[in-house]
Design a protein around this motif. Sequence first.
Motif, PDB file in Angstrom:
ATOM      1  N   ALA A 153     -44.311 -75.180 -61.893  1.00 41.34           N
ATOM      2  CA  ALA A 153     -42.873 -75.346 -61.682  1.00 41.34           C
ATOM      3  C   ALA A 153     -42.600 -76.524 -60.746  1.00 41.34           C
ATOM      4  N   ALA A 154     -43.430 -76.643 -59.713  1.00 31.60           N
ATOM      5  CA  ALA A 154     -43.287 -77.770 -58.785  1.00 31.60           C
ATOM      6  C   ALA A 154     -43.531 -79.087 -59.511  1.00 31.60           C
ATOM      7  N   GLY A 155     -44.522 -79.084 -60.396  1.00 34.00           N
ATOM      8  CA  GLY A 155     -44.816 -80.287 -61.167  1.00 34.00           C
ATOM      9  C   GLY A 155     -43.677 -80.688 -62.076  1.00 34.00           C
ATOM     10  N   VAL A 156     -43.025 -79.697 -62.695  1.00 36.33           N
ATOM     11  CA  VAL A 156     -41.886 -79.976 -63.578  1.00 36.33           C
ATOM     12  C   VAL A 156     -40.733 -80.574 -62.780  1.00 36.33           C
ATOM     13  N   LEU A 157     -40.450 -80.024 -61.618  1.00 37.15           N
ATOM     14  CA  LEU A 157     -39.348 -80.521 -60.781  1.00 37.15           C
ATOM     15  C   LEU A 157     -39.585 -81.962 -60.348  1.00 37.15           C
ATOM     16  N   VAL A 158     -40.828 -82.286 -60.028  1.00 34.87           N
ATOM     17  CA  VAL A 158     -41.161 -83.644 -59.596  1.00 34.87           C
ATOM     18  C   VAL A 158     -41.154 -84.615 -60.776  1.00 34.87           C
ATOM     19  N   GLY A 159     -41.676 -84.171 -61.912  1.00 36.77           N
ATOM     20  CA  GLY A 159     -41.907 -85.088 -63.010  1.00 36.77           C
ATOM     21  C   GLY A 159     -40.824 -85.209 -64.056  1.00 36.77           C
ATOM     22  N   HIS A 160     -39.887 -84.261 -64.110  1.00 36.54           N
ATOM     23  CA  HIS A 160     -38.918 -84.281 -65.200  1.00 36.54           C
ATOM     24  C   HIS A 160     -38.042 -85.533 -65.240  1.00 36.54           C
ATOM     25  N   PRO A 161     -37.569 -86.072 -64.118  1.00 35.10           N
ATOM     26  CA  PRO A 161     -36.782 -87.311 -64.188  1.00 35.10           C
ATOM     27  C   PRO A 161     -37.544 -88.454 -64.868  1.00 35.10           C
ATOM     28  N   PHE A 162     -38.840 -88.562 -64.595  1.00 28.71           N
ATOM     29  CA  PHE A 162     -39.656 -89.589 -65.241  1.00 28.71           C
ATOM     30  C   PHE A 162     -39.763 -89.334 -66.739  1.00 28.71           C
ATOM     31  N   ASP A 163     -39.835 -88.050 -67.111  1.00 28.04           N
ATOM     32  CA  ASP A 163     -39.934 -87.706 -68.522  1.00 28.04           C
ATOM     33  C   ASP A 163     -38.650 -88.051 -69.264  1.00 28.04           C
ATOM     34  N   THR A 164     -37.515 -87.828 -68.623  1.00 31.50           N
ATOM     35  CA  THR A 164     -36.230 -88.177 -69.226  1.00 31.50           C
ATOM     36  C   THR A 164     -36.148 -89.677 -69.492  1.00 31.50           C
ATOM     37  N   VAL A 165     -36.579 -90.464 -68.514  1.00 30.68           N
ATOM     38  CA  VAL A 165     -36.593 -91.925 -68.667  1.00 30.68           C
ATOM     39  C   VAL A 165     -37.526 -92.326 -69.803  1.00 30.68           C
ATOM     40  N   LYS A 166     -38.700 -91.698 -69.859  1.00 33.16           N
ATOM     41  CA  LYS A 166     -39.665 -92.004 -70.916  1.00 33.16           C
ATOM     42  C   LYS A 166     -39.067 -91.773 -72.295  1.00 33.16           C
ATOM     43  N   ALA A 217     -47.260 -89.147 -64.126  1.00 29.99           N
ATOM     44  CA  ALA A 217     -48.498 -88.382 -64.304  1.00 29.99           C
ATOM     45  C   ALA A 217     -49.189 -88.044 -62.986  1.00 29.99           C
ATOM     46  N   PHE A 218     -49.340 -89.037 -62.118  1.00 26.07           N
ATOM     47  CA  PHE A 218     -50.086 -88.779 -60.884  1.00 26.07           C
ATOM     48  C   PHE A 218     -49.348 -87.832 -59.931  1.00 26.07           C
ATOM     49  N   PRO A 219     -48.092 -88.110 -59.560  1.00 29.79           N
ATOM     50  CA  PRO A 219     -47.415 -87.192 -58.630  1.00 29.79           C
ATOM     51  C   PRO A 219     -47.194 -85.798 -59.181  1.00 29.79           C
ATOM     52  N   VAL A 220     -46.989 -85.678 -60.503  1.00 27.38           N
ATOM     53  CA  VAL A 220     -46.811 -84.340 -61.091  1.00 27.38           C
ATOM     54  C   VAL A 220     -48.057 -83.501 -60.873  1.00 27.38           C
ATOM     55  N   ASN A 221     -49.202 -84.071 -61.199  1.00 22.12           N
ATOM     56  CA  ASN A 221     -50.444 -83.329 -61.021  1.00 22.12           C
ATOM     57  C   ASN A 221     -50.782 -83.134 -59.552  1.00 22.12           C
ATOM     58  N   ALA A 222     -50.465 -84.129 -58.725  1.00 21.74           N
ATOM     59  CA  ALA A 222     -50.693 -83.991 -57.288  1.00 21.74           C
ATOM     60  C   ALA A 222     -49.844 -82.858 -56.717  1.00 21.74           C
ATOM     61  N   ALA A 223     -48.563 -82.835 -57.099  1.00 22.13           N
ATOM     62  CA  ALA A 223     -47.664 -81.779 -56.611  1.00 22.13           C
ATOM     63  C   ALA A 223     -48.120 -80.410 -57.091  1.00 22.13           C
ATOM     64  N   THR A 224     -48.572 -80.352 -58.342  1.00 20.25           N
ATOM     65  CA  THR A 224     -49.004 -79.081 -58.897  1.00 20.25           C
ATOM     66  C   THR A 224     -50.252 -78.572 -58.191  1.00 20.25           C
ATOM     67  N   PHE A 225     -51.235 -79.455 -58.006  1.00 13.78           N
ATOM     68  CA  PHE A 225     -52.465 -79.047 -57.334  1.00 13.78           C
ATOM     69  C   PHE A 225     -52.199 -78.644 -55.884  1.00 13.78           C
ATOM     70  N   ALA A 226     -51.353 -79.401 -55.185  1.00 14.79           N
ATOM     71  CA  ALA A 226     -51.049 -79.074 -53.794  1.00 14.79           C
ATOM     72  C   ALA A 226     -50.396 -77.705 -53.691  1.00 14.79           C
ATOM     73  N   THR A 227     -49.439 -77.435 -54.576  1.00 12.87           N
ATOM     74  CA  THR A 227     -48.748 -76.155 -54.554  1.00 12.87           C
ATOM     75  C   THR A 227     -49.700 -75.010 -54.863  1.00 12.87           C
TER      76      THR A 227
END
Length: 301
Positions: free
Chosen positions: A13-26, A262-272
Amino acid sequence: MALDFLAGCVGGAAGVLVGHPFDTVKVRLQVQNVEKPLYRGTFHCFQTIIKQESAFGLYKGIGSPMMGLTFINALVFGVQGNTLRALGKDTPLNQFLAGSAAGAIQCIICCPMELAKTRMQLQGTGEYKLKMKNYKNSLDCLIKIYRKEGLRGINRGMVSTFIRETPSFGFYFLTYDCMTRYLGCEAEDSYVIPKLLFSGGMSGIVSWLSTYPVDVIKSRLQADGVGGVTQYNGILDCVRKSYHEEGWRVFTRGLTSTLLRAFPVNAATFATVTVFLMYMRSEDNLRECEPGPVIQQPSSL
């Protein structure tokens, strides 16, 4: 096992919150009209969406990946773990095969989820306040597509999703395995968490690079028909027309925002996941140096 699953859900869930804006742009960059482009690039797309649609415009369609998160985590890591045990040995090749099996199975949920996400992300493009909403939310989107097009409609893009996800998850788990082995990830290492974060982030980047052109085709097929105009008759027709009209660069469109994500999403997910497990177990150190149930949105990645 249940605790790992719960941690994965929270981390995902943390990864989705961090990464979704980038996905929308993509997605916006992948499907925009080359003859009348709305955006000049990744950062211009960010600025334009915020200016025209507010910051909330970047989070359009977030309900769909959030809804599918729990099921995808259960499928991916359940299948990956069981497949790895069935193969007998924890080798790089078996990590790739187990990851590929997990990626293939989770397409059942991933494809409809990404279809709804894509349709929601494209809804009201360029409008600060939507004048007319075709879909209230992700679930409403899937219901309306099903009523209009049937089961085939909500599985639009399934083949391209399968082609993307199968090797992508294989490379994801293979890269993570190789990175943690190379970095010497040990429980007593004071740098174990940064190493896990780095390994996860790099795994996400490698997995996206491995199949990104397929993702462009998948997005175009799932966006096809929006506005009542259908352009493509299938995967090969989409590849041929896209290349003929826009050249080879079309298959890298949106790549910058994807790699930035890709990097911050996985980083946020692993940290959480790591913090959650440490808190729940009330231990000073991680008992094992292994990936928690983390989803790369693929997707995931």
